[in-house]
Design an enzyme around this catalytic site. Structure first.
Site, mmCIF file in Angstrom:
data_model
loop_
_atom_site.group_PDB
_atom_site.id
_atom_site.type_symbol
_atom_site.label_atom_id
_atom_site.label_comp_id
_atom_site.label_asym_id
_atom_site.label_seq_id
_atom_site.Cartn_x
_atom_site.Cartn_y
_atom_site.Cartn_z
ATOM 1 N N LYS A 15 -9.281 -4.452 11.644
ATOM 2 C CA LYS A 15 -10.341 -3.980 10.928
ATOM 3 C C LYS A 15 -11.639 -3.679 11.744
ATOM 4 O O LYS A 15 -12.285 -2.880 11.735
ATOM 5 C CB LYS A 15 -10.809 -4.736 9.700
ATOM 6 C CG LYS A 15 -9.936 -4.633 8.535
ATOM 7 C CD LYS A 15 -10.033 -5.473 7.263
ATOM 8 C CE LYS A 15 -8.913 -5.465 6.316
ATOM 9 N NZ LYS A 15 -9.293 -6.123 5.177
ATOM 10 N N ALA A 60 -15.711 -17.399 6.359
ATOM 11 C CA ALA A 60 -16.727 -16.688 6.753
ATOM 12 C C ALA A 60 -16.095 -15.569 7.680
ATOM 13 O O ALA A 60 -16.704 -15.053 8.521
ATOM 14 C CB ALA A 60 -17.351 -17.558 7.662
ATOM 15 N N SER A 76 0.840 -1.112 -0.113
ATOM 16 C CA SER A 76 -0.176 0.100 -0.130
ATOM 17 C C SER A 76 0.968 1.329 -0.040
ATOM 18 O O SER A 76 0.572 2.266 -0.848
ATOM 19 C CB SER A 76 -0.918 0.057 1.268
ATOM 20 O OG SER A 76 -2.082 -0.921 1.037
HETATM 21 N N1 LIG Z 1 -6.803 -8.877 -2.100
HETATM 22 C C1 LIG Z 1 -7.025 -8.179 -1.347
HETATM 23 O O1 LIG Z 1 -7.129 -6.820 -1.326
HETATM 24 C C2 LIG Z 1 -7.500 -8.753 0.148
HETATM 25 C C3 LIG Z 1 -8.310 -7.981 1.207
HETATM 26 C C4 LIG Z 1 -8.680 -8.383 2.269
HETATM 27 C C5 LIG Z 1 -8.117 -9.607 2.639
HETATM 28 N N2 LIG Z 1 -7.540 -10.430 1.918
HETATM 29 C C6 LIG Z 1 -6.976 -11.719 2.219
HETATM 30 O O2 LIG Z 1 -8.054 -12.435 2.504
HETATM 31 C C7 LIG Z 1 -7.676 -13.560 3.516
HETATM 32 C C8 LIG Z 1 -8.697 -13.667 4.831
HETATM 33 O O3 LIG Z 1 -8.557 -12.690 5.715
HETATM 34 P P1 LIG Z 1 -9.645 -12.214 6.554
HETATM 35 O O4 LIG Z 1 -9.510 -10.788 7.170
HETATM 36 O O5 LIG Z 1 -11.418 -12.605 6.120
HETATM 37 O O6 LIG Z 1 -9.206 -13.202 7.559
HETATM 38 P P2 LIG Z 1 -10.267 -14.046 8.834
HETATM 39 O O7 LIG Z 1 -11.298 -12.954 9.072
HETATM 40 O O8 LIG Z 1 -9.122 -14.319 9.858
HETATM 41 O O9 LIG Z 1 -10.912 -15.362 8.372
HETATM 42 C C9 LIG Z 1 -10.204 -16.518 7.868
HETATM 43 C C10 LIG Z 1 -11.267 -17.547 7.434
HETATM 44 O O10 LIG Z 1 -10.252 -18.299 6.808
HETATM 45 C C11 LIG Z 1 -10.653 -19.898 7.529
HETATM 46 N N3 LIG Z 1 -9.559 -20.564 7.394
HETATM 47 C C12 LIG Z 1 -8.498 -20.257 7.947
HETATM 48 N N4 LIG Z 1 -7.548 -21.235 7.683
HETATM 49 C C13 LIG Z 1 -8.023 -22.300 6.966
HETATM 50 C C14 LIG Z 1 -7.835 -23.643 6.593
HETATM 51 N N5 LIG Z 1 -6.587 -24.011 6.702
HETATM 52 N N6 LIG Z 1 -8.752 -24.216 5.902
HETATM 53 C C15 LIG Z 1 -10.056 -23.774 5.784
HETATM 54 N N7 LIG Z 1 -10.330 -22.459 6.099
HETATM 55 C C16 LIG Z 1 -9.519 -21.764 6.774
HETATM 56 C C17 LIG Z 1 -11.180 -19.339 8.887
HETATM 57 O O11 LIG Z 1 -12.218 -20.623 9.053
HETATM 58 P P3 LIG Z 1 -12.566 -20.663 10.601
HETATM 59 O O12 LIG Z 1 -13.853 -19.806 10.979
HETATM 60 O O13 LIG Z 1 -13.084 -22.418 10.786
HETATM 61 O O14 LIG Z 1 -11.389 -20.529 11.435
HETATM 62 C C18 LIG Z 1 -11.901 -18.150 8.431
HETATM 63 O O15 LIG Z 1 -13.416 -18.360 7.901
HETATM 64 C C19 LIG Z 1 -6.020 -13.217 4.091
HETATM 65 O O16 LIG Z 1 -5.464 -14.138 3.325
HETATM 66 C C20 LIG Z 1 -6.173 -11.662 3.534
HETATM 67 O O17 LIG Z 1 -4.902 -11.567 3.031
HETATM 68 C C21 LIG Z 1 -7.013 -9.796 0.611
#
Ligand SMILES: NC(=O)c1ccc[n+]([C@@H]2O[C@H](COP(=O)([O-])OP(=O)(O)OC[C@H]3O[C@@H](n4cnc5c(N)ncnc54)[C@H](OP(=O)(O)O)[C@@H]3O)[C@@H](O)[C@H]2O)c1
Length: 265
Positions: free
Chosen positions: A63, A121, A16
């Site tokens: 966030k 989720a 960023s």
């Molecule tokens: N490209 C972009 O601009 C952008 C923007 C925002 C975020 N992201 C990316 O989005 C991803 C998620 O971010 P977040 O903030 O949503 O994370 P978060 O709130 O921590 O949620 C993570 C999710 O992943 C699941 N999970 C984690 N490890 C897993 C595994 N080994 N197998 C299956 N499910 C798994 C969790 O399931 P449980 O509920 O069962 O724990 C939960 O639903 C990150 O990689 C982040 O870098 C990218």
């Protein structure tokens, strides 16, 4: 001089600052965008004020703190419960979510999408589910565990855990889990994902700068697919314009910010 920052933990990997500084420079704005590693998210507003920032972005895991602690919320950020952009307006700090519209712009080339399956989720899944629902798409959610599904039930999504899910056809499958980020895992069982992909046309991976196992499987199944680079780019473009009261042309900001991807990769 105007000062901006990204807050996260970790934050060293973030591009960023490069994206925003390229745009600030090209648009001849006297401003600078820095990185701030923040361990305690409950201090985010104190830190914003101590640094005398004009605006900031917020990444994992702060966030929800930004959502709780800012003075005012944009309607859409209020719905999602997560803020990734903070803007100083007078003596108030206003919270926005540009991840969702950034994602929506990133899939604008995907045609005739009616039904979507979101894997995961967490905060990103909520943002994406909300914007798709607002645009009248049918959205279902599949998560490893039950604990995060309440928000989806309350907001009228069909949502399943690994035990309750039954395979159906979806036009688009989105991986919002962190499976594949620091490991080589698929977000769900390979046999099930294979079957889902065989009946689908598009796949989207929110992780960027990595060919994850999810993307490899999408390629194997001949799906049109994208990683999270454009989502990252567009959330940045929208955040930049919020810092400057939407006075710049989005296409121009996009052109300048795109340079960050050439520099980084
Ligand atoms: N490209 C972009 O601009 C952008 C923007 C925002 C975020 N992201 C990316 O989005 C991803 C998620 O971010 P977040 O903030 O949503 O994370 P978060 O709130 O921590 O949620 C993570 C999710 O992943 C699941 N999970 C984690 N490890 C897993 C595994 N080994 N197998 C299956 N499910 C798994 C969790 O399931 P449980 O509920 O069962 O724990 C939960 O639903 C990150 O990689 C982040 O870098 C990218």
């Amino acid at each position: 001089m105007k000062l901006f920052s990204i807050f996260g933990n970790p934050v060293s990997h973030s591009i960023s600052p490069i994206m925003h500084n390229l745009a600030l420079n090209a648009l001849h704005i006297n401003g600078c965008y820095i990185k701030t590693q923040l361990e305690d998210g409950s201090k985010i507003i104190d830190k914003f004020n101590a640094l005398k920032l004009n605006g900031a972005n917020v990444t994992v895991p702060h966030k929800e703190f930004a959502y709780e602690l800012c003075d005012e919320l944009d309607e859409f950020a209020k719905d999602i419960g997560a803020v990734n952009t903070l803007v100083k307006k007078g003596n108030k700090i206003v919270g926005y979510n540009t991840d969702a519209p950034g994602f929506y712009k990133a899939i604008s080339s995907f045609e005739k999408i009616k039904s979507v399956l979101i894997l995961g989720a967490g905060g990103t899944a909520k943002a994406i589910a909300s914007i798709l629902q607002k645009n009248a798409l049918h959205v279902e959610v599949l998560n490893r565990s039950e604990k995060r599904l309440d928000w989806f039930y309350k907001n009228n999504f069909a949502a399943y855990n690994w035990d309750t899910f039954k395979i159906k056809n979806y036009d688009l499958i989105i991986n919002t889990t962190s499976a594949g980020l620091r490991d080589n895992l698929l977000p769900i069982d390979e046999l099930i994902l294979n079957q889902l992909m065989k009946e689908s046309r598009y796949a989207f991976e929110v992780i960027y700068n990595k060919t994850t196992p999810f993307l490899k499987l999408a390629t194997k199944n001949g799906l049109t697919h994208k990683d999270g680079s454009d989502m990252l780019l567009y959330q940045g473009v929208l955040a930049f314009n919020l810092f400057f009261e939407n006075k710049f042309d989005e296409k121009e900001i996009t052109t300048h910010m795109k340079g960050a991807f050439d520099l980084r990769y």
